[in-house]
Write a protein that holds these residues in place. Structure first.
Motif, PDB file in Angstrom:
ATOM      1  N   GLY A 247      14.079  -2.684 -38.329  1.00 32.88           N
ATOM      2  CA  GLY A 247      13.707  -3.156 -37.271  1.00 32.88           C
ATOM      3  C   GLY A 247      14.738  -2.186 -36.443  1.00 32.88           C
ATOM      4  N   SER A 248      15.812  -1.864 -36.695  1.00 33.40           N
ATOM      5  CA  SER A 248      16.778  -0.923 -35.713  1.00 33.40           C
ATOM      6  C   SER A 248      16.273   0.475 -35.596  1.00 33.40           C
ATOM      7  N   GLY A 249      15.477   0.971 -36.380  1.00 37.98           N
ATOM      8  CA  GLY A 249      14.774   2.237 -36.415  1.00 37.98           C
ATOM      9  C   GLY A 249      14.056   2.311 -35.150  1.00 37.98           C
ATOM     10  N   GLY A 250      13.323   1.352 -34.714  1.00 40.65           N
ATOM     11  CA  GLY A 250      12.428   1.650 -33.611  1.00 40.65           C
ATOM     12  C   GLY A 250      11.425   2.653 -33.823  1.00 40.65           C
ATOM     13  N   LEU A 251      10.845   3.275 -32.889  1.00 42.78           N
ATOM     14  CA  LEU A 251       9.688   4.318 -33.011  1.00 42.78           C
ATOM     15  C   LEU A 251      10.087   5.598 -33.622  1.00 42.78           C
ATOM     16  N   MET A 252      11.190   6.245 -33.070  1.00 44.68           N
ATOM     17  CA  MET A 252      11.796   7.320 -33.671  1.00 44.68           C
ATOM     18  C   MET A 252      12.995   7.267 -34.492  1.00 44.68           C
ATOM     19  N   GLY A 253      13.706   6.423 -34.900  1.00 40.95           N
ATOM     20  CA  GLY A 253      14.656   6.296 -35.668  1.00 40.95           C
ATOM     21  C   GLY A 253      16.120   6.571 -34.826  1.00 40.95           C
ATOM     22  N   LYS A 254      17.196   6.208 -35.630  1.00 47.11           N
ATOM     23  CA  LYS A 254      18.498   6.420 -35.030  1.00 47.11           C
ATOM     24  C   LYS A 254      18.725   7.883 -35.038  1.00 47.11           C
ATOM     25  N   GLY A 255      17.936   8.750 -36.067  1.00 54.44           N
ATOM     26  CA  GLY A 255      18.443  10.128 -36.312  1.00 54.44           C
ATOM     27  C   GLY A 255      19.273  10.136 -37.793  1.00 54.44           C
ATOM     28  N   TYR A 256      18.694  11.486 -38.157  1.00 51.58           N
ATOM     29  CA  TYR A 256      19.287  11.832 -39.683  1.00 51.58           C
ATOM     30  C   TYR A 256      20.785  11.591 -39.915  1.00 51.58           C
ATOM     31  N   GLY A 257      21.095  10.773 -40.670  1.00 48.81           N
ATOM     32  CA  GLY A 257      22.636  10.693 -41.126  1.00 48.81           C
ATOM     33  C   GLY A 257      23.234   9.597 -40.233  1.00 48.81           C
ATOM     34  N   LEU A 258      22.255   8.918 -38.979  1.00 49.86           N
ATOM     35  CA  LEU A 258      23.280   7.997 -38.250  1.00 49.86           C
ATOM     36  C   LEU A 258      22.752   6.582 -38.531  1.00 49.86           C
TER      37      LEU A 258
END
Length: 385
Positions: A247-258
């Protein structure tokens, strides 16, 4: 004189023709999925190739070459090897169960310790199962496949490894074995009345089996699936953390490695069973949808290859291999989303693990062999019983 000069021109032509007949879409999709898996393993190791990413990539490279080599093998060799392969793999499962070579890991005695290497026979027995069932159905009539006392033989082919693997206990692998066998019987033409009766019997048997036939930890997994919040720091921890990551990733995500859940090690088994949760956390809905789209494309292309085969053995073996890969994907996806109990099924090509990757690559080697030799005919009347 060079080796190529010693090779007859006709042999070179045949090999080059076979190579050209490979379905490069399947190879490309497998490369994409293995690349995503390597990237995620690199990420969750904190930006390091060790201990997972480098081994994952090397294994894939070696197995990719092996898969292409298997694709060159004529289906008649797969056909003649079907029962012996099934027998050898079943014997390995028996070694795990009844000899000191059986090795316990993760609460289940499902590894075969050979000194220099440890392997999981339950992974490979799926290959033998598909080949043996395809061989049997190839030699029998549509009426036998629909409903006959002779169906006791394929039921036995499925039932013996299912019981042995479930007893280890490895519920995830046993589930894949049982469902793959059931799907092959359905694709071979099993009567809808029999299917309906089997589904009704399964619905009736599942509740008492959960209550009295499972180990305590397996029963807890099922109860946790129904209500994970009942024990958030114990049995429900894994699935709750997985849902948070998804759920925390949302639409685009938190970013690679984050991804906080994976990078801070809140997410359990993030390099194996729950690697898809890491993909969702770091790349969001778009990343997870892309991965799932690759799997769907892989499955549809493989089923199309199965449908075009001229031999019944080729059709069923390619469809069976596709079925168990699809089950891997569906069960793991449902598991990490909280739609199924946690049963330890990896996500194919993404999860770290040599046995599961080898099984998938051998399976697609057979699918590609069916594509390359799609016009090959195999004689009927070579079934057993």
């Amino acid at each position: 004189m060079t080796a190529s000069a010693l090779t007859r021109p006709g042999e070179r032509d045949r090999l080059s023709t076979k190579f050209a007949e490979l379905d490069w879409r399947i190879i490309g999709l497998l490369c994409i999925l293995a690349g995503i898996g390597t990237a995620m393993l690199y990420s969750i190791a904190g930006g390091h190739w060790q201990p997972w990413a480098a081994k994952h990539l090397i294994r894939f490279g070696v197995l990719l070459a092996g898969m292409i080599a298997l694709a060159m093998v004529h289906p008649k060799w797969w056909f003649h090897a079907a029962y012996p392969v099934y027998g050898v793999l079943l014997f390995m499962v028996l070694l795990v169960e009844f000899t000191p070579l059986g090795y316990v890991a993760g609460g289940a005695k499902n590894w075969l310790h050979l000194g220099f290497i440890r392997i999981q026979p339950a992974e490979f027995v799926k290959i033998g199962l598909v080949l043996a069932l395809a061989r049997w159905y190839h030699g029998h009539s549509a009426q036998d496949a629909r409903w006959s006392w002779k169906l006791l033989f394929p039921v036995g082919i499925i039932g013996v490894p299912f019981i042995l693997v479930a007893k280890q206990p490895d519920l995830g692998s046993a589930m894949i074995i049982g469902l793959t066998g059931a799907m092959m019987m359905f694709m071979a033409g099993l009567s809808w009345r029999v299917i309906g009766a089997a589904v009704a019997a399964a619905v009736a048997v599942i509740p008492p089996f959960v209550m009295f036939g499972m180990h305590d930890y397996q029963r807890n997994r099922v109860l946790t699936f129904l209500n994970p919040e009942a024990d958030p720091s114990g049995t429900g921890y894994n699935i709750i953390q997985s849902k948070i990551a998804l759920g925390s990733g949302g639409l685009m995500g938190k970013g690679y490695g984050l991804g906080s859940q994976s990078q801070l090690e809140f997410l359990p088994e993030r390099h194996t069973d729950f690697i898809f949760s890491t993909v969702s956390e770091e790349f969001g809905f778009i990343g997870s949808f892309t991965v799932l789209a690759c799997y769907v494309a892989l499955i549809l292309i493989s089923l199309r290859i199965a449908a075009l085969s001229h031999s019944h053995f080729g059709r069923l073996s390619a469809a069976g291999m596709t079925a168990f890969v699809a089950l891997f994907m569906l069960i793991n996806g449902a598991m990490v989303m909280g739609l199924a109990p946690v049963v330890g099924v990896p996500m194919p090509m993404l999860s770290y693990g040599g046995s599961s990757m080898m099984t998938v690559m051998i399976g697609f080697g057979l699918v590609l062999s069916t594509r390359v030799h799609r016009y090959a005919e195999l004689p009927k009347g070579q079934g057993l019983f």
